[in-house]
Write a protein that holds these residues in place. Structure first.
Motif, PDB file in Angstrom:
ATOM      1  N   SER A 352       0.851  -1.191   0.000  1.00  0.00           N
ATOM      2  CA  SER A 352       0.000   0.000   0.000  1.00  0.00           C
ATOM      3  C   SER A 352       0.887   1.241   0.000  1.00  0.00           C
ATOM      4  O   SER A 352       2.052   1.200   0.410  1.00  0.00           O
ATOM      5  N   ALA A 353       0.305   2.328  -0.471  1.00  0.00           N
ATOM      6  CA  ALA A 353       1.013   3.616  -0.493  1.00  0.00           C
ATOM      7  C   ALA A 353      -0.005   4.723  -0.288  1.00  0.00           C
ATOM      8  O   ALA A 353      -1.140   4.633  -0.773  1.00  0.00           O
ATOM      9  N   LYS A 354       0.414   5.777   0.437  1.00  0.00           N
ATOM     10  CA  LYS A 354      -0.503   6.884   0.706  1.00  0.00           C
ATOM     11  C   LYS A 354       0.302   8.129   1.035  1.00  0.00           C
ATOM     12  O   LYS A 354       1.407   8.058   1.596  1.00  0.00           O
ATOM     13  N   PRO A 355      -0.203   9.303   0.666  1.00  0.00           N
ATOM     14  CA  PRO A 355       0.466  10.554   1.051  1.00  0.00           C
ATOM     15  C   PRO A 355       0.176  10.885   2.510  1.00  0.00           C
ATOM     16  O   PRO A 355      -0.933  10.675   2.999  1.00  0.00           O
ATOM     17  N   VAL A 356       1.202  11.393   3.193  1.00  0.00           N
ATOM     18  CA  VAL A 356       1.066  11.793   4.596  1.00  0.00           C
ATOM     19  C   VAL A 356       1.698  13.174   4.730  1.00  0.00           C
ATOM     20  O   VAL A 356       2.915  13.301   4.906  1.00  0.00           O
ATOM     21  N   GLY A 357       0.880  14.212   4.637  1.00  0.00           N
ATOM     22  CA  GLY A 357       1.405  15.570   4.704  1.00  0.00           C
ATOM     23  C   GLY A 357       2.310  15.855   3.518  1.00  0.00           C
ATOM     24  O   GLY A 357       1.919  15.697   2.356  1.00  0.00           O
ATOM     25  N   ARG A 358       3.530  16.251   3.800  1.00  0.00           N
ATOM     26  CA  ARG A 358       4.507  16.545   2.762  1.00  0.00           C
ATOM     27  C   ARG A 358       5.362  15.329   2.430  1.00  0.00           C
ATOM     28  O   ARG A 358       6.369  15.445   1.738  1.00  0.00           O
ATOM     29  N   LYS A 359       4.927  14.152   2.924  1.00  0.00           N
ATOM     30  CA  LYS A 359       5.645  12.903   2.667  1.00  0.00           C
ATOM     31  C   LYS A 359       4.665  11.856   2.156  1.00  0.00           C
ATOM     32  O   LYS A 359       3.459  12.081   2.096  1.00  0.00           O
ATOM     33  N   TRP A 360       5.198  10.705   1.787  1.00  0.00           N
ATOM     34  CA  TRP A 360       4.342   9.584   1.436  1.00  0.00           C
ATOM     35  C   TRP A 360       4.964   8.304   1.950  1.00  0.00           C
ATOM     36  O   TRP A 360       6.182   8.200   2.130  1.00  0.00           O
ATOM     37  N   HIS A 405      18.056   0.178   2.709  1.00  0.00           N
ATOM     38  CA  HIS A 405      18.297   1.283   3.636  1.00  0.00           C
ATOM     39  C   HIS A 405      19.098   2.389   2.964  1.00  0.00           C
ATOM     40  O   HIS A 405      18.824   3.589   3.171  1.00  0.00           O
ATOM     41  N   TRP A 406      20.072   2.021   2.142  1.00  0.00           N
ATOM     42  CA  TRP A 406      20.862   3.023   1.431  1.00  0.00           C
ATOM     43  C   TRP A 406      19.998   3.798   0.430  1.00  0.00           C
ATOM     44  O   TRP A 406      20.118   5.018   0.314  1.00  0.00           O
ATOM     45  N   ILE A 407      19.109   3.104  -0.287  1.00  0.00           N
ATOM     46  CA  ILE A 407      18.232   3.777  -1.258  1.00  0.00           C
ATOM     47  C   ILE A 407      17.319   4.770  -0.555  1.00  0.00           C
ATOM     48  O   ILE A 407      17.109   5.898  -1.023  1.00  0.00           O
ATOM     49  N   VAL A 408      16.775   4.369   0.600  1.00  0.00           N
ATOM     50  CA  VAL A 408      15.890   5.261   1.353  1.00  0.00           C
ATOM     51  C   VAL A 408      16.666   6.488   1.840  1.00  0.00           C
ATOM     52  O   VAL A 408      16.170   7.625   1.769  1.00  0.00           O
ATOM     53  N   ASN A 409      17.875   6.290   2.342  1.00  0.00           N
ATOM     54  CA  ASN A 409      18.688   7.432   2.781  1.00  0.00           C
ATOM     55  C   ASN A 409      19.011   8.361   1.620  1.00  0.00           C
ATOM     56  O   ASN A 409      19.073   9.592   1.794  1.00  0.00           O
ATOM     57  N   LEU A 410      19.214   7.788   0.450  1.00  0.00           N
ATOM     58  CA  LEU A 410      19.507   8.599  -0.729  1.00  0.00           C
ATOM     59  C   LEU A 410      18.330   9.511  -1.066  1.00  0.00           C
ATOM     60  O   LEU A 410      18.517  10.605  -1.608  1.00  0.00           O
ATOM     61  N   GLN A 426       5.744  -5.719   8.843  1.00  0.00           N
ATOM     62  CA  GLN A 426       5.495  -4.732   7.806  1.00  0.00           C
ATOM     63  C   GLN A 426       6.654  -3.734   7.770  1.00  0.00           C
ATOM     64  O   GLN A 426       7.061  -3.202   8.794  1.00  0.00           O
ATOM     65  N   PHE A 427       7.179  -3.527   6.566  1.00  0.00           N
ATOM     66  CA  PHE A 427       8.251  -2.565   6.356  1.00  0.00           C
ATOM     67  C   PHE A 427       7.626  -1.249   5.913  1.00  0.00           C
ATOM     68  O   PHE A 427       6.980  -1.184   4.858  1.00  0.00           O
ATOM     69  N   VAL A 428       7.816  -0.221   6.721  1.00  0.00           N
ATOM     70  CA  VAL A 428       7.222   1.080   6.468  1.00  0.00           C
ATOM     71  C   VAL A 428       8.319   2.027   5.995  1.00  0.00           C
ATOM     72  O   VAL A 428       9.250   2.342   6.741  1.00  0.00           O
ATOM     73  N   THR A 429       8.205   2.463   4.761  1.00  0.00           N
ATOM     74  CA  THR A 429       9.163   3.396   4.168  1.00  0.00           C
ATOM     75  C   THR A 429       8.497   4.753   4.019  1.00  0.00           C
ATOM     76  O   THR A 429       7.431   4.858   3.412  1.00  0.00           O
ATOM     77  N   THR A 430       9.105   5.785   4.581  1.00  0.00           N
ATOM     78  CA  THR A 430       8.571   7.143   4.506  1.00  0.00           C
ATOM     79  C   THR A 430       9.525   8.002   3.683  1.00  0.00           C
ATOM     80  O   THR A 430      10.704   8.127   4.026  1.00  0.00           O
ATOM     81  N   LEU A 431       9.009   8.581   2.616  1.00  0.00           N
ATOM     82  CA  LEU A 431       9.822   9.371   1.696  1.00  0.00           C
ATOM     83  C   LEU A 431       9.192  10.745   1.507  1.00  0.00           C
ATOM     84  O   LEU A 431       7.962  10.874   1.550  1.00  0.00           O
ATOM     85  N   PRO A 432       9.989  11.786   1.285  1.00  0.00           N
ATOM     86  CA  PRO A 432       9.417  13.121   1.028  1.00  0.00           C
ATOM     87  C   PRO A 432       8.810  13.193  -0.375  1.00  0.00           C
ATOM     88  O   PRO A 432       9.320  12.591  -1.320  1.00  0.00           O
ATOM     89  N   LEU A 433       7.706  13.926  -0.481  1.00  0.00           N
ATOM     90  CA  LEU A 433       7.114  14.126  -1.803  1.00  0.00           C
ATOM     91  C   LEU A 433       8.044  14.926  -2.714  1.00  0.00           C
ATOM     92  O   LEU A 433       8.157  14.641  -3.910  1.00  0.00           O
TER      93      LEU A 433
END
Length: 445
Positions: A352-360, A405-410, A426-433
């Motif tokens: 699943s994926a969803k926007p959360v404020g200025r992140k997703w 982990h490296w890709i997420v930090n990038l 569940q692996f939860v990845t939070t990325l900026p929009l």
């Protein structure tokens, strides 16, 4: 890193820090001492100059104002004014041209102490410090009074204006003693600070060295295992040259499987090497997340079905995010592949994926064996596996989550593991929009 090399490096760091602190303290002490000494004598020198000006000006002229009688109040005001002009009591020696002291009667008992002072005409107009009687310190200024001076008692003679500076000398001695004690204390503190700084500096170096040594050892072990298996299977084939392929199909299949595993391990090691060297070329672009996830997940739906498992992509609200599609595709491959490996048959994996404020957020949830709390802290470390036997059976090498982990930090994001009730992880990845301005299209990271 050997203990001998560690001690030598720590010793060099200690010496460099200690020498640096010592030089700073010495320079600071010299500067403070010079400034304090100059400040101590400035007021004395100013008093001597004021006295010289007063002597050269001659005696004060009597007042011609008859409307203001010379009362006691006026006398006190003039004394206060004189004390303001002459803040220090001075002693003056009057010399004639032959160097004889002419004001012996005015000096009184002080003459016995000061009679040893001689006239040095070359010091006219110069400030000097002299010692009288071996214990009295004076600051002096020699003045040549013009013959035309209205004060006939000093006209044409030499005046040696003297100011006792024994209090200043005592203050200077006390200051030097306090400064030396302070510098000694700070010198000891610099030793402690140098030891602490050398240890703090070496700590990340030793930690990195240990991780590098561990990484090299684990990499060598992971590479050696498939190579050994491939070599053994090839040696078996060489001992039976007359067999048909069907007869050795199992050995060939095992060798082929290990070669694929070796290729995957090599690719992962190459990716980690690029991440450490910061030479990877990235391509961040505005992406419609919903169709992108659909294209990425679709091939894995059939793979999951072939294993008796269900892979579901929850409906995603269409939104845009700036990301590197190739890297996020690789991230999803790692997380989905990890979920498939550790999920039993007849279980469901949900993406699943969803926007959360200025992140997703990107969430990959499985109903597998789960991860213990103690293992969650290290699950993103290189070559770390929760269950070594199960990982080896499933083909894992402990590098996938490190790359994730490296890709997420990038992407300036975070990734974490949570429990998936009632079972699984569940692996939860939070990325900026919109990542930071430092991330632009096609640039090296």
């Amino acid at each position: 890193m050997s203990n001998k090399v560690n001690r030598a490096q720590r010793r060099r760091l200690f010496l460099s820090s200690f020498i640096g602190f010592t030089i700073i303290f010495i320079l600071l002490g010299i500067i403070v001492f010079v400034l304090f000494r100059r400040a101590m004598l400035t007021s004395t020198d100013q008093a001597l100059r004021v006295e010289r000006s007063a002597r050269l000006a001659g005696p004060p002229k009597p007042s011609t104002n008859k409307l203001q009688p010379f009362t006691q109040h006026n006398q006190q005001a003039m004394q206060a004014q004189k004390q303001t002009i002459h803040p220090f009591i001075t002693t003056t020696l009057i010399f004639n041209d032959s160097g004889k002291i002419m004001n012996k009667s005015q000096l009184g008992s002080r003459y016995d102490t000061l009679r040893g002072i001689t006239l040095n005409r070359s010091q006219v107009g110069q400030l000097h410090t002299i010692v009288v009687g071996g214990k009295y310190n004076f600051r002096t200024l020699l003045v040549k009074v013009p013959q035309s001076n209205t004060d006939k008692s000093v006209a044409g003679r030499y005046l040696l204006i003297m100011e006792n500076i024994d209090p200043q000398k005592a203050a200077m001695s006390n200051f030097v003693r306090v400064m030396l004690i302070t510098m000694g204390v700070f010198w000891l503190l610099s030793i402690i600070m140098s030891i602490w700084m050398s240890r703090m500096t070496m700590r990340p170096i030793l930690r990195s060295w240990g991780r590098q040594t561990e990484f090299v050892g684990n990499a060598a072990h992971e590479l050696r295992t498939p190579l050994t298996i491939i070599q053994n299977k090839l040696e078996i084939l060489l001992t039976k040259p007359n067999d048909k392929i069907i007869d050795q199909a199992e050995n060939i299949a095992i060798a082929n499987s290990e070669s694929q595993r070796l290729q995957k391990l090599t690719q992962d090691l190459l990716a980690l090497a690029r991440s450490d060297s910061n030479t990877l070329q990235t391509n961040f672009e505005v992406t419609h997340v919903a169709p992108f996830l659909t294209r990425t997940v679709e091939p894995y739906i059939e793979i999951a079905a072939s294993q008796g498992k269900t892979l579901v992509l929850a409906p995603v609200t269409d939104f845009k995010a700036t990301l590197d599609q190739n890297l996020i595709h690789q991230l999803m491959n790692i997380l989905i592949d990890n979920a498939l490996k550790y999920s039993p048959r007849d279980r469901t994996i949900t993406i699943s994926a969803k926007p959360v404020g200025r992140k997703w957020q990107l969430i990959v949830a499985d109903q597998g064996i789960g991860i213990k709390n103690a293992d969650r802290q290290r699950i993103f470390d290189r070559f770390y596996r929760v269950d070594t036997s199960r990982s080896r059976q499933s083909g894992g090498n402990g590098l996938g989550l490190s790359i994730a982990h490296w890709i997420v930090n990038l992407h300036h994001g975070t990734i974490m593991v949570k429990e998936n009730h009632p079972q699984g992880s569940q692996f939860v990845t939070t990325l900026p929009l919109n990542p930071d301005a430092g991330i632009t299209t096609r640039h090296g990271k």
